[in-house]
Design an enzyme around this catalytic site. Sequence first.
Site, mmCIF file in Angstrom:
data_model
loop_
_atom_site.group_PDB
_atom_site.id
_atom_site.type_symbol
_atom_site.label_atom_id
_atom_site.label_comp_id
_atom_site.label_asym_id
_atom_site.label_seq_id
_atom_site.Cartn_x
_atom_site.Cartn_y
_atom_site.Cartn_z
ATOM 1 N N GLU A 192 21.234 49.565 44.169
ATOM 2 C CA GLU A 192 20.483 48.446 43.586
ATOM 3 C C GLU A 192 20.350 47.329 44.610
ATOM 4 O O GLU A 192 19.898 46.241 44.281
ATOM 5 C CB GLU A 192 21.134 47.960 42.296
ATOM 6 C CG GLU A 192 22.530 47.425 42.447
ATOM 7 C CD GLU A 192 23.004 46.748 41.177
ATOM 8 O OE1 GLU A 192 22.355 45.787 40.756
ATOM 9 O OE2 GLU A 192 24.033 47.180 40.627
ATOM 10 N N HIS B 164 32.973 52.549 35.180
ATOM 11 C CA HIS B 164 32.365 51.622 36.131
ATOM 12 C C HIS B 164 33.220 50.353 36.094
ATOM 13 O O HIS B 164 33.518 49.832 35.014
ATOM 14 C CB HIS B 164 30.923 51.315 35.706
ATOM 15 C CG HIS B 164 30.345 50.138 36.420
ATOM 16 N ND1 HIS B 164 30.346 50.046 37.791
ATOM 17 C CD2 HIS B 164 29.789 48.986 35.964
ATOM 18 C CE1 HIS B 164 29.795 48.891 38.144
ATOM 19 N NE2 HIS B 164 29.460 48.227 37.054
ATOM 20 N N CYS C 62 23.902 49.475 38.334
ATOM 21 C CA CYS C 62 25.058 50.251 38.817
ATOM 22 C C CYS C 62 25.057 51.693 38.315
ATOM 23 O O CYS C 62 25.960 52.464 38.616
ATOM 24 C CB CYS C 62 26.359 49.567 38.384
ATOM 25 S SG CYS C 62 26.466 47.869 38.945
HETATM 26 N N1 COA Z 1 45.646 33.107 34.451
HETATM 27 C C1 COA Z 1 45.426 34.333 33.932
HETATM 28 N N2 COA Z 1 44.225 34.703 33.404
HETATM 29 C C2 COA Z 1 43.225 33.797 33.426
HETATM 30 C C3 COA Z 1 43.401 32.502 33.954
HETATM 31 C C4 COA Z 1 44.682 32.165 34.495
HETATM 32 N N3 COA Z 1 44.932 30.961 35.034
HETATM 33 N N4 COA Z 1 42.242 31.824 33.827
HETATM 34 C C5 COA Z 1 41.358 32.683 33.242
HETATM 35 N N5 COA Z 1 41.960 33.866 32.997
HETATM 36 C C6 COA Z 1 41.379 35.052 32.393
HETATM 37 C C7 COA Z 1 40.495 34.776 31.194
HETATM 38 O O1 COA Z 1 41.255 34.653 30.012
HETATM 39 C C8 COA Z 1 39.597 36.007 31.209
HETATM 40 O O2 COA Z 1 40.279 37.103 30.687
HETATM 41 P P1 COA Z 1 39.839 37.685 29.234
HETATM 42 O O3 COA Z 1 38.390 38.054 29.360
HETATM 43 O O4 COA Z 1 40.706 38.894 29.088
HETATM 44 O O5 COA Z 1 40.099 36.610 28.253
HETATM 45 C C9 COA Z 1 39.417 36.297 32.696
HETATM 46 O O6 COA Z 1 40.496 35.632 33.357
HETATM 47 C C10 COA Z 1 38.110 35.761 33.262
HETATM 48 O O7 COA Z 1 38.007 34.416 32.919
HETATM 49 P P2 COA Z 1 36.611 33.803 32.458
HETATM 50 O O8 COA Z 1 36.793 32.386 32.133
HETATM 51 O O9 COA Z 1 35.983 34.680 31.427
HETATM 52 O O10 COA Z 1 35.847 33.959 33.860
HETATM 53 P P3 COA Z 1 34.423 33.495 34.275
HETATM 54 O O11 COA Z 1 33.628 33.024 33.113
HETATM 55 O O12 COA Z 1 34.560 32.566 35.418
HETATM 56 O O13 COA Z 1 33.763 34.852 34.870
HETATM 57 C C11 COA Z 1 32.815 37.034 34.657
HETATM 58 C C12 COA Z 1 34.068 36.166 34.474
HETATM 59 C C13 COA Z 1 33.155 38.484 34.505
HETATM 60 C C14 COA Z 1 31.793 36.642 33.581
HETATM 61 C C15 COA Z 1 32.212 36.766 36.055
HETATM 62 O O14 COA Z 1 33.122 37.157 37.047
HETATM 63 C C16 COA Z 1 30.903 37.489 36.304
HETATM 64 O O15 COA Z 1 29.835 36.989 35.941
HETATM 65 N N6 COA Z 1 30.953 38.663 36.978
HETATM 66 C C17 COA Z 1 29.780 39.415 37.344
HETATM 67 C C18 COA Z 1 29.158 40.199 36.184
HETATM 68 C C19 COA Z 1 29.993 41.328 35.716
HETATM 69 O O16 COA Z 1 30.823 41.826 36.446
HETATM 70 N N7 COA Z 1 29.740 41.788 34.471
HETATM 71 C C20 COA Z 1 30.496 42.897 33.891
HETATM 72 C C21 COA Z 1 29.635 43.933 33.245
HETATM 73 S S1 COA Z 1 28.615 44.781 34.418
#
Ligand code: COA
Length: 386
Positions: free
Chosen positions: A79, A233, A111
């Site tokens: 991609e 994935h 992906c």
């Molecule tokens: N200690 C431990 N865990 C922590 C923490 C800390 N200090 N702070 C946050 N976390 C945890 C959150 O609770 C969450 O876990 P949970 O989902 O089990 O509750 C995790 O860390 C991620 O935190 P979150 O606030 O949701 O992160 P974010 O909003 O900054 O981003 C994604 C997370 C995945 C949305 C982001 O990385 C992203 O956009 N990734 C790309 C897209 C992707 O991979 N999509 C997946 C499907 S293809």
Amino acid sequence: MKIGIHDIAAATGSLVLDLSELAEHTGTDIAKFQRGLGQFEMSISTEDDDIVTMAARATKQIIDRHGTDGIRTVMFATETGVDQSKSAGVFLHGLLGLPANTRVVELKEACYSATAALQFAAGIVARKPKEKVLVIASDTARYELGSSGEPTQGCGAIAMLISANPAVLEIEPAAGLWTSDVMDFWRPNDRSTALVDGHYSMQVYLESVEGAWHDFRAAGGAEFADIDYFCYHQPFTKMAVKAHRKLTEVAQAANPDASVASLEETMIYNRRIGNSYTASVFYALLSLLDNAEDVTGKRVALFSYGSGAVAELFTGIVPAGYQAHLRRDENRRMLDARTTIGYGEYRDRHIKFDQTGAYDTAVESDGPYRFAGVVDNKRQYVTVAS
Ligand code: COA
């Protein structure tokens, strides 16, 4: 006739950023990356390495072992293609000196597309059992600096040889399919970084697990209890845990905690590589094969998800003697040998990735293939004499 993965080989960027560096410079608690997302490092490519040269390094290992006899099809799944028209597979065909009488094509659906390629390849082999197909997944996952996706970047390639009487995984015929037209992650033609509605993409991923599972069962796929391992994935490895928890509910698994614990060996490589998009689910498989004690005769499910969104769940059986066909030491060495870079260098490289027009790349990689730059709007790939 059994059809499936006869050989599987990997490549990744030669540089690595420890996520503690990113955490420190973005003022993030490292526990969020390590425990929250399940990520520890991200692979980064040098300037003269891209999806084509990574793919060529992975594929070379297969060609060196098996030669090119019987290979008449190359499917390149990505991609993060390097050209809107020419297949990255044709650049690879040139670098590897594959025979002229080969069909070469690039496939795209976020992906997911390497899984489609694998199924198409199985169809070709079913029709012509003496033919072999190269299926290659190669991607560089990039998000904007400072975005929530930043800690989930990475890069990697997986090459697979699909044939009759496979040595590594016999793919079973049942497949569970699921498609829905959604905007959870996309990259418009004029952008080099992906746009993502991250939390929505996780929600769609989980919906697709349920949808693909029901279709898999309706298509005659194995019962949950008869599947020994699940490779997901892994955009970040914690996603596999969330997905599998969901599946254990949907399939009413007898012992969900033990089942989730069995994911461990599938996540070892992706924790260190980061997201490699099309290659990610096959890195999960490779991680299981390389790191689990002995999975002879075990049934392994692969769950492939591509945003946008398409998902597929299918299974395979690991044949006796598969260990002799792995490259465990080489794969571990590949990860351990990466050069660690600091946050400043990572940032500079991220910005420089967006070069346009004519340019040369610095000689950084030690071969066997280099992306040398762009001349007259043409990408220049060279083989480095050893
Ligand atoms: N200690 C431990 N865990 C922590 C923490 C800390 N200090 N702070 C946050 N976390 C945890 C959150 O609770 C969450 O876990 P949970 O989902 O089990 O509750 C995790 O860390 C991620 O935190 P979150 O606030 O949701 O992160 P974010 O909003 O900054 O981003 C994604 C997370 C995945 C949305 C982001 O990385 C992203 O956009 N990734 C790309 C897209 C992707 O991979 N999509 C997946 C499907 S293809």
